[in-house]
Design a protein around this motif. Structure first.
Motif, PDB file in Angstrom:
ATOM      1  N   UNK A  81       0.828  -1.203   0.000  1.00 18.67           N
ATOM      2  CA  UNK A  81       0.000   0.000   0.000  1.00 18.67           C
ATOM      3  C   UNK A  81       0.864   1.256   0.000  1.00 18.67           C
ATOM      4  N   UNK A  82       1.895   1.271   0.840  1.00 22.95           N
ATOM      5  CA  UNK A  82       2.772   2.444   0.917  1.00 22.95           C
ATOM      6  C   UNK A  82       3.472   2.693  -0.421  1.00 22.95           C
ATOM      7  N   UNK A  83       3.991   1.635  -1.039  1.00 30.39           N
ATOM      8  CA  UNK A  83       4.658   1.779  -2.333  1.00 30.39           C
ATOM      9  C   UNK A  83       3.690   2.293  -3.391  1.00 30.39           C
ATOM     10  N   UNK A  84       2.478   1.757  -3.403  1.00 30.99           N
ATOM     11  CA  UNK A  84       1.482   2.190  -4.386  1.00 30.99           C
ATOM     12  C   UNK A  84       1.087   3.643  -4.172  1.00 30.99           C
ATOM     13  N   UNK A  85       0.875   4.015  -2.920  1.00 30.36           N
ATOM     14  CA  UNK A  85       0.488   5.406  -2.621  1.00 30.36           C
ATOM     15  C   UNK A  85       1.593   6.382  -2.994  1.00 30.36           C
ATOM     16  N   UNK A  86       2.827   6.030  -2.669  1.00 31.40           N
ATOM     17  CA  UNK A  86       3.938   6.910  -3.020  1.00 31.40           C
ATOM     18  C   UNK A  86       4.072   7.055  -4.537  1.00 31.40           C
ATOM     19  N   UNK A  87       3.863   5.964  -5.257  1.00 29.04           N
ATOM     20  CA  UNK A  87       3.939   6.024  -6.718  1.00 29.04           C
ATOM     21  C   UNK A  87       2.842   6.909  -7.283  1.00 29.04           C
ATOM     22  N   UNK A  88       1.640   6.799  -6.723  1.00 30.47           N
ATOM     23  CA  UNK A  88       0.537   7.643  -7.199  1.00 30.47           C
ATOM     24  C   UNK A  88       0.797   9.115  -6.881  1.00 30.47           C
ATOM     25  N   UNK A  89       1.343   9.386  -5.704  1.00 28.06           N
ATOM     26  CA  UNK A  89       1.640  10.775  -5.344  1.00 28.06           C
ATOM     27  C   UNK A  89       2.732  11.343  -6.245  1.00 28.06           C
ATOM     28  N   UNK A  90       3.724  10.513  -6.588  1.00 29.82           N
ATOM     29  CA  UNK A  90       4.768  10.960  -7.509  1.00 29.82           C
ATOM     30  C   UNK A  90       4.187  11.314  -8.873  1.00 29.82           C
ATOM     31  N   UNK A  91       3.136  10.599  -9.259  1.00 30.59           N
ATOM     32  CA  UNK A  91       2.495  10.854 -10.547  1.00 30.59           C
ATOM     33  C   UNK A  91       1.485  11.998 -10.466  1.00 30.59           C
ATOM     34  N   UNK A  92       1.303  12.569  -9.259  1.00 32.97           N
ATOM     35  CA  UNK A  92       0.376  13.675  -9.100  1.00 32.97           C
ATOM     36  C   UNK A  92      -1.056  13.248  -8.836  1.00 32.97           C
ATOM     37  N   UNK A  93      -1.270  11.983  -8.543  1.00 36.81           N
ATOM     38  CA  UNK A  93      -2.617  11.455  -8.307  1.00 36.81           C
ATOM     39  C   UNK A  93      -2.851  11.248  -6.808  1.00 36.81           C
ATOM     40  N   UNK A  94      -3.007  12.360  -6.085  1.00 41.72           N
ATOM     41  CA  UNK A  94      -3.171  12.256  -4.639  1.00 41.72           C
ATOM     42  C   UNK A  94      -4.516  11.659  -4.246  1.00 41.72           C
ATOM     43  N   UNK A  95      -5.553  11.927  -5.021  1.00 41.05           N
ATOM     44  CA  UNK A  95      -6.868  11.355  -4.719  1.00 41.05           C
ATOM     45  C   UNK A  95      -6.834   9.835  -4.851  1.00 41.05           C
ATOM     46  N   UNK A  96      -6.181   9.361  -5.881  1.00 40.95           N
ATOM     47  CA  UNK A  96      -6.056   7.918  -6.069  1.00 40.95           C
ATOM     48  C   UNK A  96      -5.219   7.297  -4.958  1.00 40.95           C
ATOM     49  N   UNK A  97      -4.177   7.991  -4.518  1.00 38.15           N
ATOM     50  CA  UNK A  97      -3.347   7.493  -3.411  1.00 38.15           C
ATOM     51  C   UNK A  97      -4.181   7.361  -2.143  1.00 38.15           C
ATOM     52  N   UNK A  98      -5.066   8.310  -1.896  1.00 35.65           N
ATOM     53  CA  UNK A  98      -5.927   8.237  -0.718  1.00 35.65           C
ATOM     54  C   UNK A  98      -6.860   7.035  -0.787  1.00 35.65           C
ATOM     55  N   UNK A  99      -7.368   6.741  -1.964  1.00 37.09           N
ATOM     56  CA  UNK A  99      -8.258   5.584  -2.129  1.00 37.09           C
ATOM     57  C   UNK A  99      -7.492   4.281  -1.890  1.00 37.09           C
ATOM     58  N   UNK A 100      -6.248   4.225  -2.337  1.00 35.99           N
ATOM     59  CA  UNK A 100      -5.431   3.025  -2.110  1.00 35.99           C
ATOM     60  C   UNK A 100      -5.149   2.858  -0.625  1.00 35.99           C
ATOM     61  N   UNK A 101      -4.915   3.968   0.085  1.00 32.20           N
ATOM     62  CA  UNK A 101      -4.711   3.888   1.532  1.00 32.20           C
ATOM     63  C   UNK A 101      -5.935   3.324   2.229  1.00 32.20           C
ATOM     64  N   UNK A 102      -7.112   3.777   1.833  1.00 30.22           N
ATOM     65  CA  UNK A 102      -8.353   3.266   2.418  1.00 30.22           C
ATOM     66  C   UNK A 102      -8.499   1.773   2.128  1.00 30.22           C
ATOM     67  N   UNK A 103      -8.178   1.372   0.901  1.00 30.23           N
ATOM     68  CA  UNK A 103      -8.262  -0.046   0.546  1.00 30.23           C
ATOM     69  C   UNK A 103      -7.292  -0.884   1.380  1.00 30.23           C
TER      70      UNK A 103
END
Length: 129
Positions: A81-103
């Protein structure tokens, strides 16, 4: 753990990503994702003995093996989850990172439900006497 190799992969990928970002931002994101996957695989291969030792400790403690598996699976969910969220944030997709954290949090909750049931059973047996 060969931290130097992992750091080397990360630094090289970061430099290449920064150099390419101004010309092709989509390739920059792909490089970051690939480097993250390579680093995760390097960690998984090196952490295997520690997981084996953790399993042995669970067996020695007399605890049911299922509880140790819940712990190991929860750690895996956290790292992925942490790796996925960091990758999404690097890509500028903070909303998607938040959804992955919830998942990830929901996954750990679902995984640990049997443990919660056991805690409640013990608590009720203590209350009843």
């Amino acid at each position: 753990m060969n931290v130097i190799a992992i750091a080397g992969v990360g630094i090289v990928a970061a430099v290449i990503s920064v150099l390419i970002r101004k010309y092709n931002p989509e390739y920059s994101i792909a490089i970051s994702l690939c480097a993250g996957a390579v680093i995760l695989l390097m960690i998984l291969f090196q952490i295997r003995p520690a997981l084996t030792q953790l399993g042995d400790l669970v067996n020695l403690s007399g605890m049911p093996v299922e509880y140790g598996m819940i712990l190991i699976k929860s750690l895996g969910i956290c790292y992925i989850t942490q790796l996925s969220c960091d990758s999404c944030r690097d890509a500028g997709e903070t909303a998607l990172a938040s959804k992955i954290e919830i998942a990830g949090k929901a996954g750990i909750l679902i995984l640990s439900l049997p443990l919660f049931e056991k805690v409640i059973e013990v608590a009720l047996s203590l209350i009843r006497g």
